[in-house]
Write a protein that holds these residues in place. Structure first.
Motif, PDB file in Angstrom:
ATOM      1  N   ARG A 290       0.833  -1.203   0.000  1.00 57.28           N
ATOM      2  CA  ARG A 290       0.000   0.000   0.000  1.00 57.28           C
ATOM      3  C   ARG A 290       0.872   1.258   0.000  1.00 57.28           C
ATOM      4  O   ARG A 290       0.641   2.190  -0.774  1.00 57.28           O
ATOM      5  CB  ARG A 290      -0.918  -0.037   1.226  1.00 57.28           C
ATOM      6  N   GLY A 291       1.870   1.280   0.867  1.00 55.07           N
ATOM      7  CA  GLY A 291       2.759   2.436   0.943  1.00 55.07           C
ATOM      8  C   GLY A 291       3.485   2.682  -0.363  1.00 55.07           C
ATOM      9  O   GLY A 291       3.655   3.831  -0.796  1.00 55.07           O
ATOM     10  N   SER A 292       3.917   1.621  -1.001  1.00 56.32           N
ATOM     11  CA  SER A 292       4.616   1.730  -2.276  1.00 56.32           C
ATOM     12  C   SER A 292       3.714   2.326  -3.355  1.00 56.32           C
ATOM     13  O   SER A 292       4.147   3.187  -4.134  1.00 56.32           O
ATOM     14  CB  SER A 292       5.109   0.350  -2.702  1.00 56.32           C
ATOM     15  N   LEU A 293       2.468   1.890  -3.394  1.00 58.78           N
ATOM     16  CA  LEU A 293       1.533   2.412  -4.404  1.00 58.78           C
ATOM     17  C   LEU A 293       1.264   3.899  -4.198  1.00 58.78           C
ATOM     18  O   LEU A 293       1.271   4.680  -5.154  1.00 58.78           O
ATOM     19  CB  LEU A 293       0.221   1.626  -4.365  1.00 58.78           C
ATOM     20  N   VAL A 294       1.030   4.291  -2.961  1.00 56.07           N
ATOM     21  CA  VAL A 294       0.774   5.701  -2.656  1.00 56.07           C
ATOM     22  C   VAL A 294       2.017   6.533  -2.973  1.00 56.07           C
ATOM     23  O   VAL A 294       1.927   7.591  -3.611  1.00 56.07           O
ATOM     24  CB  VAL A 294       0.352   5.880  -1.180  1.00 56.07           C
ATOM     25  N   HIS A 295       3.174   6.041  -2.576  1.00 56.97           N
ATOM     26  CA  HIS A 295       4.431   6.751  -2.826  1.00 56.97           C
ATOM     27  C   HIS A 295       4.673   6.921  -4.321  1.00 56.97           C
ATOM     28  O   HIS A 295       5.030   8.015  -4.779  1.00 56.97           O
ATOM     29  CB  HIS A 295       5.581   5.979  -2.165  1.00 56.97           C
ATOM     30  N   ASP A 296       4.477   5.871  -5.086  1.00 55.90           N
ATOM     31  CA  ASP A 296       4.672   5.954  -6.541  1.00 55.90           C
ATOM     32  C   ASP A 296       3.703   6.956  -7.169  1.00 55.90           C
ATOM     33  O   ASP A 296       4.081   7.713  -8.069  1.00 55.90           O
ATOM     34  CB  ASP A 296       4.499   4.589  -7.192  1.00 55.90           C
ATOM     35  N   ALA A 297       2.453   6.964  -6.703  1.00 59.44           N
ATOM     36  CA  ALA A 297       1.467   7.912  -7.237  1.00 59.44           C
ATOM     37  C   ALA A 297       1.867   9.350  -6.912  1.00 59.44           C
ATOM     38  O   ALA A 297       1.764  10.244  -7.765  1.00 59.44           O
ATOM     39  CB  ALA A 297       0.081   7.606  -6.678  1.00 59.44           C
ATOM     40  N   LEU A 298       2.349   9.591  -5.697  1.00 61.61           N
ATOM     41  CA  LEU A 298       2.788  10.935  -5.318  1.00 61.61           C
ATOM     42  C   LEU A 298       3.986  11.375  -6.163  1.00 61.61           C
ATOM     43  O   LEU A 298       4.046  12.521  -6.624  1.00 61.61           O
ATOM     44  CB  LEU A 298       3.126  10.986  -3.829  1.00 61.61           C
ATOM     45  N   TYR A 299       4.927  10.464  -6.390  1.00 59.30           N
ATOM     46  CA  TYR A 299       6.083  10.799  -7.231  1.00 59.30           C
ATOM     47  C   TYR A 299       5.635  11.092  -8.662  1.00 59.30           C
ATOM     48  O   TYR A 299       6.176  11.979  -9.319  1.00 59.30           O
ATOM     49  CB  TYR A 299       7.102   9.656  -7.213  1.00 59.30           C
ATOM     50  N   GLN A 300       4.662  10.360  -9.162  1.00 59.99           N
ATOM     51  CA  GLN A 300       4.169  10.622 -10.518  1.00 59.99           C
ATOM     52  C   GLN A 300       3.517  12.002 -10.591  1.00 59.99           C
ATOM     53  O   GLN A 300       3.706  12.729 -11.573  1.00 59.99           O
ATOM     54  CB  GLN A 300       3.167   9.553 -10.953  1.00 59.99           C
ATOM     55  N   LEU A 301       2.776  12.380  -9.546  1.00 59.68           N
ATOM     56  CA  LEU A 301       2.186  13.722  -9.508  1.00 59.68           C
ATOM     57  C   LEU A 301       3.281  14.796  -9.523  1.00 59.68           C
ATOM     58  O   LEU A 301       3.127  15.840 -10.159  1.00 59.68           O
ATOM     59  CB  LEU A 301       1.293  13.882  -8.282  1.00 59.68           C
ATOM     60  N   MET A 302       4.373  14.536  -8.827  1.00 57.68           N
ATOM     61  CA  MET A 302       5.487  15.483  -8.832  1.00 57.68           C
ATOM     62  C   MET A 302       6.151  15.537 -10.205  1.00 57.68           C
ATOM     63  O   MET A 302       6.450  16.618 -10.723  1.00 57.68           O
ATOM     64  CB  MET A 302       6.523  15.094  -7.768  1.00 57.68           C
ATOM     65  N   ARG A 303       6.360  14.366 -10.795  1.00 58.07           N
ATOM     66  CA  ARG A 303       6.993  14.301 -12.118  1.00 58.07           C
ATOM     67  C   ARG A 303       6.145  15.032 -13.163  1.00 58.07           C
ATOM     68  O   ARG A 303       6.677  15.650 -14.078  1.00 58.07           O
ATOM     69  CB  ARG A 303       7.177  12.833 -12.511  1.00 58.07           C
ATOM     70  N   ASN A 304       4.829  14.973 -13.004  1.00 60.30           N
ATOM     71  CA  ASN A 304       3.920  15.626 -13.956  1.00 60.30           C
ATOM     72  C   ASN A 304       3.573  17.059 -13.555  1.00 60.30           C
ATOM     73  O   ASN A 304       2.654  17.649 -14.102  1.00 60.30           O
ATOM     74  CB  ASN A 304       2.650  14.797 -14.114  1.00 60.30           C
ATOM     75  N   ARG A 305       4.281  17.583 -12.564  1.00 59.34           N
ATOM     76  CA  ARG A 305       4.151  18.977 -12.113  1.00 59.34           C
ATOM     77  C   ARG A 305       2.792  19.313 -11.498  1.00 59.34           C
ATOM     78  O   ARG A 305       2.371  20.470 -11.520  1.00 59.34           O
ATOM     79  CB  ARG A 305       4.464  19.947 -13.252  1.00 59.34           C
TER      80      ARG A 305
END
Length: 73
Positions: A2-17
């Protein structure tokens, strides 16, 4: 998991500005550690996971690291 999925989604939001990586990256990494502990990961292992994303995760949150999107025909 669960933590990995949330973390990856947050990083994707950052990558996409959609989120500022300078403002939110540390928070995302802390949330990963918190969720890992909440889901039963040992304190030592969660600390190592956290250290790993702090040391090596910067490029994954960097908007300059956008990934090419492939679609099926």
């Amino acid at each position: 998991m669960r933590g990995s999925l949330v973390h990856d989604a947050l990083y994707q939001l950052m990558r996409n500005r959609h989120l500022s990586s300078t403002r939110w990256r540390a928070e995302a990494d802390n949330e990963l550690k918190r969720m890992c502990r909440e889901d039963g990961m040992s304190r030592l292992r969660a600390a190592w996971v956290h250290r790993g994303v702090r040391v090596g995760g910067g490029p994954a949150a960097d908007p300059a690291s956008t990934k090419q999107v492939h679609t099926a025909p």
